[in-house]
Scaffold this active site. Structure first.
Site, short mmCIF file in Angstrom:
data_model
loop_
_atom_site.label_atom_id
_atom_site.label_comp_id
_atom_site.label_asym_id
_atom_site.label_seq_id
_atom_site.Cartn_x
_atom_site.Cartn_y
_atom_site.Cartn_z
N GLY A 110 0.82 -1.21 0.00
CA GLY A 110 0.00 0.00 0.00
C GLY A 110 0.86 1.26 0.00
CD GLU A 113 -1.61 -1.06 -3.83
OE1 GLU A 113 -1.80 -1.12 -2.60
OE2 GLU A 113 -2.22 -1.77 -4.64
CD GLU A 133 0.57 -5.59 -2.02
OE1 GLU A 133 1.56 -5.96 -2.68
OE2 GLU A 133 0.15 -4.43 -2.02
#
Ligand code: DAK
Length: 259
Positions: A110, A113, A133
């Site tokens: 994340g 991201e 992930e």
């Protein structure tokens, strides 16, 4: 709003605001509250005429090592659905002012991201980018499979997403994921330098131009060109356009007011 997990400086430099992720012991793992705080701070900066460019950073060891695994561990699919974190991420993506991610150390999951949701990435030579992930038996959920692939192409994106391998700042730069790599002690200064260049331009034109570049991600060429054209016309409705062109003719520096 009182922020618990971020530090915010609306006037870090003239026209430049800063958000610093501040969970150093957890390598800035992105828990739900932290993401809400980022969303809130960005909305405040968008509404503040003094702010023309925003920098999001972490610390030297980590930009962010991903979403908070400890917070997600026991969640069911229905819990995730109810939390609907995507609303927060979507709002962050809709920020109108340009955002630069200033990245050092881990920029994972994340965290990567979030950096990719920003408009530009300036990195320290110690930065490591990855979408690990898969090692947790999940997959990127906040745009990683899409934005990474668009930035670095299928071959590298597939390898990173399927193996979880990290890439260095130099590799990320060669692959087109980030704008610049500088020695660690300079990464924030370099982001400020870039932000200052942007803050000198007309805020109206910057907003329309950012919107238009982002449009290329989710439209075909004709639709994108049409969108660009409308925004191009719109620039001519601003005082800044008159000022910019007049300053050129008069051989002086423009003074843009965002009107
Ligand atoms: N979450 C929670 N805690 C974390 C963390 C994380 N992602 N990453 C690190 N920490 C914590 C560690 O647990 C440790 O805490 P203590 O044990 O001291 O209490 C502390 O930070 C220091 O970490 P390490 O001791 O592990 O430090 P090392 O230098 O040895 O290793 C590392 C650094 C970055 C290689 C390692 O910490 C690591 O592998 N971290 C996890 C990286 C990772 O798997 N990231 C992806 C997470 S999944 C969504 C949006 C986004 C996402 C999901 C949904 N929606 C919109 C719905 C994103 C998902 C992910 O990012």
């Amino acid at each position: 709003m009182n922020y618990e997990f971020i530090l915010v400086e609306p006037a870090y430099h003239t026209h430049i605001a800063l958000i610093r992720l501040n969970r150093p012991k957890e390598l800035n793992a992105l828990n739900l509250q932290l993401m809400l705080e980022i969303k809130h701070a960005l909305a405040e900066f968008d509404a503040n005429d003094e702010v023309r460019c925003i920098i999001i950073t972490g610390n030297e060891r980590a930009f962010a090592a991903g979403a908070d695994i400890k917070q997600m561990e026991s969640k069911t699919a229905i819990d995730m659905l109810k939390i609907d974190q995507f609303e927060t991420w979507d709002q962050i993506r809709k920020t109108k002012k340009p955002i630069i991610a200033a990245v050092s150390g881990f920029c994972l999951g994340g965290g990567c991201e979030l950096a990719m949701t920003c408009d530009m990435i300036v990195a320290s030579d110690t930065a490591k980018f990855g979408q690990p992930e898969i090692k947790l038996a999940i997959m990127p959920g906040a745009g990683g499979t899409q934005r990474l692939t668009k930035a670095v192409g299928k071959a590298l994106a597939m390898e990173m997403v399927l193996t979880g391998k990290f890439i260095s700042a130099d590799e990320a730069h060669s692959a087109g994921l980030i704008n610049r790599v500088v020695p660690q002690e300079l990464y924030l200064d370099e982001a400020v330098k870039l932000a200052k260049e942007i803050a000198l331009q007309s805020p109206v034109a910057i907003r329309l131009a950012k919107e238009s570049v982002l449009k290329s991600f989710d439209s075909g060429l004709q639709e994108g060109l049409f969108f660009e054209r409308k925004n191009f016309y719109m620039c001519f409705a601003s005082d800044d356009q008159k000022e910019g062109m007049n300053a050129f003719v008069e051989k002086r520096k423009p003074d843009f007011k965002g009107k």
